[in-house]
Design an enzyme around this catalytic site. Structure first.
Site, PDB file in Angstrom:
ATOM      1  N   SER A  68     -14.110  31.905  41.409  1.00 15.22           N
ATOM      2  CA  SER A  68     -14.208  30.600  40.747  1.00 15.22           C
ATOM      3  C   SER A  68     -13.423  29.526  41.497  1.00 15.22           C
ATOM      4  O   SER A  68     -12.368  29.788  42.080  1.00 15.22           O
ATOM      5  CB  SER A  68     -13.660  30.722  39.322  1.00 15.22           C
ATOM      6  OG  SER A  68     -13.459  29.438  38.769  1.00 15.22           O
ATOM      7  N   GLN A 121     -17.643  30.035  44.124  1.00 16.77           N
ATOM      8  CA  GLN A 121     -18.339  29.223  43.114  1.00 16.77           C
ATOM      9  C   GLN A 121     -17.790  27.808  43.166  1.00 16.77           C
ATOM     10  O   GLN A 121     -16.569  27.618  43.227  1.00 16.77           O
ATOM     11  CB  GLN A 121     -18.127  29.828  41.722  1.00 16.77           C
ATOM     12  CG  GLN A 121     -18.714  29.018  40.579  1.00 16.77           C
ATOM     13  CD  GLN A 121     -17.709  28.055  39.975  1.00 16.77           C
ATOM     14  OE1 GLN A 121     -16.518  28.353  39.934  1.00 16.77           O
ATOM     15  NE2 GLN A 121     -18.172  26.899  39.525  1.00 16.77           N
ATOM     16  N   TYR A 176     -17.278  24.075  41.460  1.00 19.16           N
ATOM     17  CA  TYR A 176     -17.314  22.948  40.525  1.00 19.16           C
ATOM     18  C   TYR A 176     -16.947  21.733  41.364  1.00 19.16           C
ATOM     19  O   TYR A 176     -15.820  21.660  41.879  1.00 19.16           O
ATOM     20  CB  TYR A 176     -16.265  23.104  39.417  1.00 19.16           C
ATOM     21  CG  TYR A 176     -16.619  24.065  38.306  1.00 19.16           C
ATOM     22  CD1 TYR A 176     -17.873  24.062  37.720  1.00 19.16           C
ATOM     23  CD2 TYR A 176     -15.656  24.950  37.811  1.00 19.16           C
ATOM     24  CE1 TYR A 176     -18.166  24.932  36.678  1.00 19.16           C
ATOM     25  CE2 TYR A 176     -15.950  25.820  36.780  1.00 19.16           C
ATOM     26  CZ  TYR A 176     -17.214  25.799  36.218  1.00 19.16           C
ATOM     27  OH  TYR A 176     -17.509  26.656  35.189  1.00 19.16           O
ATOM     28  N   THR A 207     -22.301  25.594  40.247  1.00 24.22           N
ATOM     29  CA  THR A 207     -22.546  25.787  38.806  1.00 24.22           C
ATOM     30  C   THR A 207     -23.011  24.479  38.183  1.00 24.22           C
ATOM     31  O   THR A 207     -22.344  23.456  38.307  1.00 24.22           O
ATOM     32  CB  THR A 207     -21.268  26.297  38.110  1.00 24.22           C
ATOM     33  OG1 THR A 207     -20.920  27.539  38.697  1.00 24.22           O
ATOM     34  CG2 THR A 207     -21.480  26.480  36.616  1.00 24.22           C
ATOM     35  N   LYS A 267     -26.201  28.024  40.218  1.00 21.47           N
ATOM     36  CA  LYS A 267     -25.866  28.920  39.092  1.00 21.47           C
ATOM     37  C   LYS A 267     -26.053  28.179  37.770  1.00 21.47           C
ATOM     38  O   LYS A 267     -25.517  27.073  37.597  1.00 21.47           O
ATOM     39  CB  LYS A 267     -24.407  29.388  39.219  1.00 21.47           C
ATOM     40  CG  LYS A 267     -23.909  30.236  38.052  1.00 21.47           C
ATOM     41  CD  LYS A 267     -22.510  30.793  38.343  1.00 21.47           C
ATOM     42  CE  LYS A 267     -22.025  31.718  37.242  1.00 21.47           C
ATOM     43  NZ  LYS A 267     -21.478  31.024  36.084  1.00 21.47           N
ATOM     44  N   SER A 273     -28.345  31.955  34.299  1.00 26.56           N
ATOM     45  CA  SER A 273     -27.120  32.132  33.499  1.00 26.56           C
ATOM     46  C   SER A 273     -27.056  31.079  32.413  1.00 26.56           C
ATOM     47  O   SER A 273     -27.511  29.949  32.613  1.00 26.56           O
ATOM     48  CB  SER A 273     -25.895  31.972  34.421  1.00 26.56           C
ATOM     49  OG  SER A 273     -24.691  31.935  33.687  1.00 26.56           O
ATOM     50  N   HIS A 279     -23.923  30.739  31.237  1.00 27.02           N
ATOM     51  CA  HIS A 279     -22.468  30.664  31.279  1.00 27.02           C
ATOM     52  C   HIS A 279     -21.842  31.627  30.260  1.00 27.02           C
ATOM     53  O   HIS A 279     -20.838  31.310  29.615  1.00 27.02           O
ATOM     54  CB  HIS A 279     -21.988  29.232  31.029  1.00 27.02           C
ATOM     55  CG  HIS A 279     -20.826  28.811  31.879  1.00 27.02           C
ATOM     56  ND1 HIS A 279     -20.953  28.042  33.008  1.00 27.02           N
ATOM     57  CD2 HIS A 279     -19.503  29.052  31.762  1.00 27.02           C
ATOM     58  CE1 HIS A 279     -19.751  27.808  33.531  1.00 27.02           C
ATOM     59  NE2 HIS A 279     -18.841  28.419  32.787  1.00 27.02           N
ATOM     60  N   GLY A 305     -24.244  38.401  29.042  1.00 35.85           N
ATOM     61  CA  GLY A 305     -24.512  39.409  28.015  1.00 35.85           C
ATOM     62  C   GLY A 305     -24.717  40.828  28.513  1.00 35.85           C
ATOM     63  O   GLY A 305     -25.014  41.709  27.711  1.00 35.85           O
ATOM     64  N   ARG A 338     -23.929  44.406  29.237  1.00 33.82           N
ATOM     65  CA  ARG A 338     -22.884  45.305  28.741  1.00 33.82           C
ATOM     66  C   ARG A 338     -23.207  46.784  28.925  1.00 33.82           C
ATOM     67  O   ARG A 338     -22.363  47.641  28.672  1.00 33.82           O
ATOM     68  CB  ARG A 338     -22.658  45.090  27.228  1.00 33.82           C
ATOM     69  CG  ARG A 338     -22.366  43.653  26.812  1.00 33.82           C
ATOM     70  CD  ARG A 338     -20.991  43.201  27.275  1.00 33.82           C
ATOM     71  NE  ARG A 338     -20.685  41.845  26.860  1.00 33.82           N
ATOM     72  CZ  ARG A 338     -20.818  40.759  27.628  1.00 33.82           C
ATOM     73  NH1 ARG A 338     -21.253  40.867  28.882  1.00 33.82           N
ATOM     74  NH2 ARG A 338     -20.519  39.559  27.179  1.00 33.82           N
TER      75      ARG A 338
HETATM   76  C1  LIG Z   1     -13.213  33.069  30.567  1.00 31.71           C
HETATM   77  C2  LIG Z   1     -14.412  32.659  31.353  1.00 31.71           C
HETATM   78  C3  LIG Z   1     -14.255  31.754  32.404  1.00 31.71           C
HETATM   79  C4  LIG Z   1     -15.357  31.369  33.157  1.00 31.71           C
HETATM   80  N1  LIG Z   1     -15.169  30.530  34.201  1.00 31.71           N
HETATM   81  C5  LIG Z   1     -16.228  30.192  34.996  1.00 31.71           C
HETATM   82  C6  LIG Z   1     -16.023  29.410  36.151  1.00 31.71           C
HETATM   83  O1  LIG Z   1     -14.915  29.032  36.501  1.00 31.71           O
HETATM   84  N2  LIG Z   1     -17.122  29.091  36.889  1.00 31.71           N
HETATM   85  C7  LIG Z   1     -18.388  29.516  36.550  1.00 31.71           C
HETATM   86  O2  LIG Z   1     -19.357  29.204  37.240  1.00 31.71           O
HETATM   87  N3  LIG Z   1     -18.584  30.285  35.453  1.00 31.71           N
HETATM   88  C8  LIG Z   1     -17.539  30.653  34.693  1.00 31.71           C
HETATM   89  N4  LIG Z   1     -17.730  31.475  33.618  1.00 31.71           N
HETATM   90  C9  LIG Z   1     -19.081  32.032  33.377  1.00 31.71           C
HETATM   91  C10 LIG Z   1     -19.274  33.330  34.184  1.00 31.71           C
HETATM   92  O3  LIG Z   1     -19.360  33.073  35.552  1.00 31.71           O
HETATM   93  C11 LIG Z   1     -20.542  34.078  33.780  1.00 31.71           C
HETATM   94  O4  LIG Z   1     -21.636  33.202  33.875  1.00 31.71           O
HETATM   95  C12 LIG Z   1     -20.488  34.664  32.375  1.00 31.71           C
HETATM   96  O5  LIG Z   1     -19.186  35.069  32.037  1.00 31.71           O
HETATM   97  C13 LIG Z   1     -21.419  35.869  32.266  1.00 31.71           C
HETATM   98  O6  LIG Z   1     -21.598  36.253  30.941  1.00 31.71           O
HETATM   99  P1  LIG Z   1     -20.763  37.412  30.212  1.00 31.71           P
HETATM  100  O7  LIG Z   1     -19.376  36.916  30.063  1.00 31.71           O
HETATM  101  O8  LIG Z   1     -21.474  37.568  28.929  1.00 31.71           O
HETATM  102  O9  LIG Z   1     -20.841  38.643  31.075  1.00 31.71           O
HETATM  103  C14 LIG Z   1     -16.645  31.873  32.846  1.00 31.71           C
HETATM  104  C15 LIG Z   1     -16.791  32.775  31.799  1.00 31.71           C
HETATM  105  C16 LIG Z   1     -15.695  33.166  31.057  1.00 31.71           C
HETATM  106  C17 LIG Z   1     -15.889  34.161  29.952  1.00 31.71           C
END
Ligand SMILES: Cc1cc2nc3c(=O)[nH]c(=O)nc-3n(C[C@H](O)[C@H](O)[C@H](O)COP(=O)(O)O)c2cc1C
Length: 406
Positions: free
Chosen positions: A157, A178, A180, A206, A280, A302, A304, A337, A339
């Site tokens: 990230s 990744q 931002y 993203t 993304k 995604s 997110h 999602g 798991r």
């Molecule tokens: C605590 C947390 C922080 C996240 N931070 C970022 C991030 O900094 N950049 C990003 O592109 N996605 C971020 N995401 C999204 C994840 O990259 C990813 O798309 C997502 O967690 C996948 O789904 P899942 O948590 O159900 O496995 C974050 C997700 C969580 C749970």
């Protein structure tokens, strides 16, 4: 089963957790849902004490529900609006069935995949999640070592606590970075160059949270206590001063956000780097087509991890239209999602090149650090191998549309 902490300590932590949950908030601060007390003993007895005891990734979730500070838990666990997408993303998988083939020799199953010339032992990748030191002091470094043990891809990230150089060294292989974007292109371009110089082979822009509504953490912050405020000062500067990639930035003049971005930003990134550029957060065929028009080298489907819009469409349900639009021209990765090994199998059968996990590895990290993440990856890979054997598929290439009924 003997508990790691004294039962009383754990009970207090669980009570705190339940009392600060949206349900308890709804009932009035401090009130426990009816019957929760009676379930405490059962819940506490079921908690794992070590990574090895975990049978599935949810065992780690149960552990962190009790042991993680409540605010950190909600920062990680929250979904958009009323949390519905967390369920929607899981239910999407149940709409796809498996078509098992019998009497195929699956004594040796190969789960390896190749992306952009790099071979990984597994199609289960590490999604970029920000600020992992929130969950364990070794943060992204612990995750990198675990990804190294599993020989899988880690996407780092922008808001990592550890630098891209240190995480690359801990992983022992190239990462993807990744992005931002910041409000300052010169700074953003330098950050991209830094990722490229560290050996990253891909940049994932993203695009899925131009705005968002995350109530649990907002509610928690509103009611947060002195313990939280000791670490969390309000404002952009305070939040970003602990992020490694912003260590030298003039934070007083910097902003973040993708609300103003348009498709020409993808062109700009393509011109700015020799890394592969992925987008993304794509959930429609139309946008997948635009990604290709603007030269993207790959797409990550995604929502997110349920944190983007409350669309009612699971990520796995969005995947087919993206794959149709792409028609095999670039790799498509999917997350949100995942798991179970069967979830991974279904995405591969639809045509994904790999899947990412977010929260499950954070559960492992928060519970036990690197060994927790290693165990989460090992469990998912074990489950994937099992379903591949059940389905008569010896390698990833043999997982095809005929393996499922959608
Ligand atoms: C605590 C947390 C922080 C996240 N931070 C970022 C991030 O900094 N950049 C990003 O592109 N996605 C971020 N995401 C999204 C994840 O990259 C990813 O798309 C997502 O967690 C996948 O789904 P899942 O948590 O159900 O496995 C974050 C997700 C969580 C749970």
């Amino acid at each position: 089963m003997r508990l790691r902490r004294s039962e009383r300590e754990s009970r207090r932590a669980l009570l705190r957790f339940i009392a600060s949950s949206p349900l308890a908030y709804g009932l009035g601060a401090g009130l426990l849902p009816r019957g929760a007390e009676a379930q405490l003993d059962e819940l506490l007895e079921a908690l794992i004490e070590s990574p090895e005891q975990a049978l599935n990734v949810f065992d780690f979730q149960e552990y962190v529900k009790v042991h993680m500070p409540t605010g950190h838990y909600w920062y990680m666990a929250q979904g958009a609006d009323d949390q519905r997408m967390l369920t929607v993303n899981r239910e999407g998988f149940t709409k796809i069935q498996l078509r098992a083939r019998r009497l195929i020799d699956t004594s040796n199953v190969d789960t390896s995949v190749e992306l952009f010339g790099q071979r990984y032992d597994s199609p289960v990748f590490i999604a970029p999640c920000g600020a992992l030191a929130t969950f364990h002091p070794e943060g992204e470094l612990a995750v990198a070592r675990a990804a190294g043990t599993a020989n899988t891809l880690q996407i780092l990230s922008t808001v990592t606590n550890n630098s891209v150089e240190d995480v690359t060294e801990a992983r022992g292989a190239p990462l993807w970075y990744q992005l931002y974007p910041t409000s300052d292109w010169t700074f953003t371009r330098a950050m991209i160059k830094r990722a490229e110089d560290a050996g990253c082979t891909a940049l994932a822009l993203t695009v899925d949270i131009p705005a968002r509504n995350l109530e649990p953490i907002a509610r928690f912050r509103r009611d947060s206590n002195e313990e939280c405020q000791a670490c969390h000062q309000p404002g952009f500067e305070a939040a970003f001063s602990t992020k490694a990639m912003f260590a030298d930035a003039d934070l007083s003049n910097l902003g973040m956000g993708i609300r103003g971005l348009t498709w020409d930003y993808v062109d700009r990134l393509k011109d700015a780097t020799s890394m592969n550029v992925l987008v993304k957060g794509i959930v429609t065929g139309e946008d997948a087509g635009l990604c290709l028009e603007h030269g993207a080298d790959g797409i990550i489907v995604s929502n997110h991890g349920s944190r983007a819009e409350d669309s009612g469409r699971s990520s796995i349900e969005c995947l087919p239209e993206v794959l149709d639009a792409v028609d095999g021209r670039v790799p498509v990765v999917v997350d949100s999602g995942f798991r179970r090994g069967t979830d991974v199998f279904k995405a591969l059968a639809l045509g994904a090149s790999g899947i990412c996990i977010g929260k499950p590895y954070i559960w492992g990290l928060g519970a036990f650090g690197q060994p927790g993440v290693e165990r989460v990856l090992a469990i998912l890979n074990r489950e994937l191998r099992i379903v591949m054997q059940q389905m008569g598929t010896v390698d990833i290439a043999s997982i095809t549309a005929s393996s499922i009924q959608a």
